[in-house]
Design an enzyme around this catalytic site. Structure first.
Site, short mmCIF file in Angstrom:
data_model
loop_
_atom_site.label_atom_id
_atom_site.label_comp_id
_atom_site.label_asym_id
_atom_site.label_seq_id
_atom_site.Cartn_x
_atom_site.Cartn_y
_atom_site.Cartn_z
N GLY A 13 0.81 -1.22 0.00
CA GLY A 13 0.00 0.00 0.00
C GLY A 13 0.84 1.26 0.00
N LEU A 15 1.46 3.54 2.38
CA LEU A 15 2.38 3.69 3.52
C LEU A 15 3.37 2.53 3.59
CD1 LEU A 15 3.29 5.08 6.13
CD2 LEU A 15 1.48 3.81 7.33
N ASP A 39 -3.52 -13.15 4.51
CA ASP A 39 -4.78 -12.41 4.59
C ASP A 39 -5.12 -12.25 6.06
OD1 ASP A 39 -7.39 -11.57 4.65
OD2 ASP A 39 -8.12 -13.01 3.17
N THR A 65 -9.38 0.84 2.79
CA THR A 65 -9.32 2.31 2.85
C THR A 65 -10.32 3.00 1.90
OG1 THR A 65 -7.48 2.24 1.28
CG2 THR A 65 -6.91 2.39 3.61
N TYR A 130 -16.14 3.54 7.90
CA TYR A 130 -14.67 3.36 7.93
C TYR A 130 -14.11 3.82 9.28
CZ TYR A 130 -9.79 4.68 6.92
OH TYR A 130 -8.42 4.85 6.97
N LYS A 134 -12.21 1.43 12.03
CA LYS A 134 -10.84 1.75 12.47
C LYS A 134 -10.82 1.96 13.99
CE LYS A 134 -7.58 2.29 10.34
NZ LYS A 134 -6.53 1.33 9.91
N1 LIG Z 1 -4.69 7.06 2.92
C1 LIG Z 1 -5.08 7.94 3.84
O1 LIG Z 1 -5.38 9.10 3.53
C2 LIG Z 1 -5.14 7.53 5.29
C3 LIG Z 1 -5.62 8.47 6.22
C4 LIG Z 1 -5.67 8.11 7.57
C5 LIG Z 1 -5.28 6.84 7.96
N2 LIG Z 1 -4.85 5.93 7.03
C6 LIG Z 1 -4.45 4.59 7.49
O2 LIG Z 1 -3.09 4.41 7.13
C7 LIG Z 1 -2.83 3.02 6.89
C8 LIG Z 1 -2.15 2.86 5.54
O3 LIG Z 1 -3.04 3.36 4.54
P1 LIG Z 1 -2.64 3.35 2.99
O4 LIG Z 1 -3.07 4.64 2.42
O5 LIG Z 1 -1.23 2.91 2.83
O6 LIG Z 1 -3.63 2.20 2.46
P2 LIG Z 1 -3.62 1.45 1.05
O7 LIG Z 1 -2.71 2.11 0.10
O8 LIG Z 1 -5.05 1.27 0.68
O9 LIG Z 1 -2.98 0.03 1.40
C9 LIG Z 1 -3.68 -0.92 2.15
C10 LIG Z 1 -2.81 -2.17 2.26
O10 LIG Z 1 -3.56 -3.14 3.02
C11 LIG Z 1 -3.48 -4.38 2.34
N3 LIG Z 1 -4.62 -5.23 2.67
C12 LIG Z 1 -5.93 -5.01 2.37
N4 LIG Z 1 -6.68 -6.06 2.78
C13 LIG Z 1 -5.83 -6.94 3.38
C14 LIG Z 1 -6.00 -8.21 3.98
N5 LIG Z 1 -7.21 -8.79 4.10
N6 LIG Z 1 -4.90 -8.85 4.48
C15 LIG Z 1 -3.67 -8.28 4.38
N7 LIG Z 1 -3.45 -7.08 3.81
C16 LIG Z 1 -4.53 -6.41 3.31
C17 LIG Z 1 -3.46 -4.01 0.87
O11 LIG Z 1 -2.98 -5.10 0.11
P3 LIG Z 1 -3.63 -5.40 -1.37
O12 LIG Z 1 -3.32 -4.19 -2.18
O13 LIG Z 1 -2.95 -6.63 -1.82
O14 LIG Z 1 -5.11 -5.56 -1.12
C18 LIG Z 1 -2.49 -2.83 0.90
O15 LIG Z 1 -1.17 -3.29 0.90
C19 LIG Z 1 -4.19 2.33 7.02
O16 LIG Z 1 -4.31 1.78 8.30
C20 LIG Z 1 -5.20 3.46 6.85
O17 LIG Z 1 -6.42 3.18 7.52
C21 LIG Z 1 -4.77 6.26 5.71
#
Ligand SMILES: NC(=O)c1ccc[n+]([C@@H]2O[C@H](COP(=O)([O-])OP(=O)(O)OC[C@H]3O[C@@H](n4cnc5c(N)ncnc54)[C@H](OP(=O)(O)O)[C@@H]3O)[C@@H](O)[C@H]2O)c1
Length: 284
Positions: A13, A15, A39, A65, A130, A134
């Site tokens: 993802g 981050l 998973d 997300t 969401y 969380k």
């Molecule tokens: N993006 C934002 O603006 C934001 C804001 C506040 C907080 N956050 C938090 O920051 C963290 C990182 O966010 P991000 O933006 O990096 O998210 P992201 O780009 O959507 O990445 C999510 C990751 O989770 C993996 N994932 C999803 N389902 C899964 C499962 N069942 N088992 C194992 N892995 C799984 C995905 O893998 P696949 O691609 O293979 O599905 C991907 O690697 C999250 O906790 C999010 O809630 C994000």
């Protein structure tokens, strides 16, 4: 610390990829299974994996997300399975092997009605699905884990994956004007700043607990877009959230207090300087 065995969940993802880049640049080894290999919604698989590899530090960046997608079937969607149940399975398996868990959470656990900045100890009161799942993840970590960091963040942008900065830059390529919401206020976060703080927290062994990390200063989405497109010709039109209906209700004002992170000695860049550096990186 030199003996720590690092596991990254959600390593593909936005981050997780940034974290891998930083660890690679420091020649650090880590495990980074894909969601197909591990998973987190499968409790047995998570337990078996943790028992087999015995990680001591787990950076959990895995999440569902899609904030609006989560509204479709509250309580039953993939969102609940991954963010609430999956996080509980990760925490249970991590506690069994006495690992330290980093769980990344969000400003969406708050309702956005507070005039002053949200403190880490403020009670979550999410307004969208969401945010609720969380917050459930946070509760599991708090109830189950002995050694944990919950790090709330907001408005993440970075090199990897989809985010507001890329969307604005892409829209500016083929639009003469873009409408952007002006009545939602928050703090943008460069994924690199967040990944740096996660590594800092681990290396400095700061106290366990809840932290809030975004870049410093705050803005509306409109002001953020202005800064992103400062060197583009496109015209920006301010609109209200009412003119841009979305399925999920977002917090109107989700400014999180950053003092606890600052007190650790970690230097937080402003979002303006983080954005400048990020744009230089992607241009080069
Ligand atoms: N993006 C934002 O603006 C934001 C804001 C506040 C907080 N956050 C938090 O920051 C963290 C990182 O966010 P991000 O933006 O990096 O998210 P992201 O780009 O959507 O990445 C999510 C990751 O989770 C993996 N994932 C999803 N389902 C899964 C499962 N069942 N088992 C194992 N892995 C799984 C995905 O893998 P696949 O691609 O293979 O599905 C991907 O690697 C999250 O906790 C999010 O809630 C994000």
């Amino acid at each position: 610390m030199i003996n720590d065995k690092i596991l990254i969940l959600g390593a593909t993802g936005q981050l997780g990829s940034q974290l891998r880049e930083l660890l690679d640049s420091q020649a650090m080894d880590y495990l980074a299974p894909s969601s197909k290999q591990l998973d987190i919604t499968n409790a047995d698989l998570v337990t078996q994996y943790f028992q087999k590899y015995q990680p001591t530090i787990i950076f959990d960046c895995a999440a569902y997300t899609n904030v609006d997608g989560a509204e479709d079937e509250p309580g039953k969607t993939l969102d609940h399975k991954i963010n609430a149940e999956g996080t509980k399975f990760v925490a249970q398996a991590a506690e069994m092997i006495k690992a330290t868990l980093f769980y990344i959470s969000t400003d969406y656990v708050f309702d956005g009605n507070k005039i002053t900045a949200y403190l880490p100890e403020d009670r979550p009161h999410p307004q969208c699905e969401y945010g609720r799942t969380k917050a459930e993840g946070e509760t599991s970590v708090l109830n189950i884990m002995s050694k944990y960091y919950i790090i709330r963040t907001s408005w993440v942008f970075g090199q990897y994956g989809h985010n507001f900065v890329y969307t604005m830059l892409q829209l500016a390529e083929n639009h003469s004007q873009i409408k952007v919401v002006t009545d939602q206020i928050g703090r943008p976060t460069w994924a690199k700043t967040l990944a740096q703080f996660m590594i800092y927290a681990w290396r400095q062994k700061i106290s366990y607990g809840i932290y809030q990390l975004s870049n410093d200063n705050y803005c509306s989405w409109y002001q953020f877009a202005q800064e992103i497109l400062t060197d583009k010709k496109v015209k920006l039109i301010p609109i209200s959230s009412a003119d841009y209906p979305q399925k999920a209700q977002r917090p109107q004002r989700s400014i999180m207090n950053l003092d606890k992170v600052k007190a650790t000695g970690f230097l937080i860049p402003t979002w303006q300087s983080a954005l400048r550096e990020f744009k230089e990186e992607i241009t080069n």
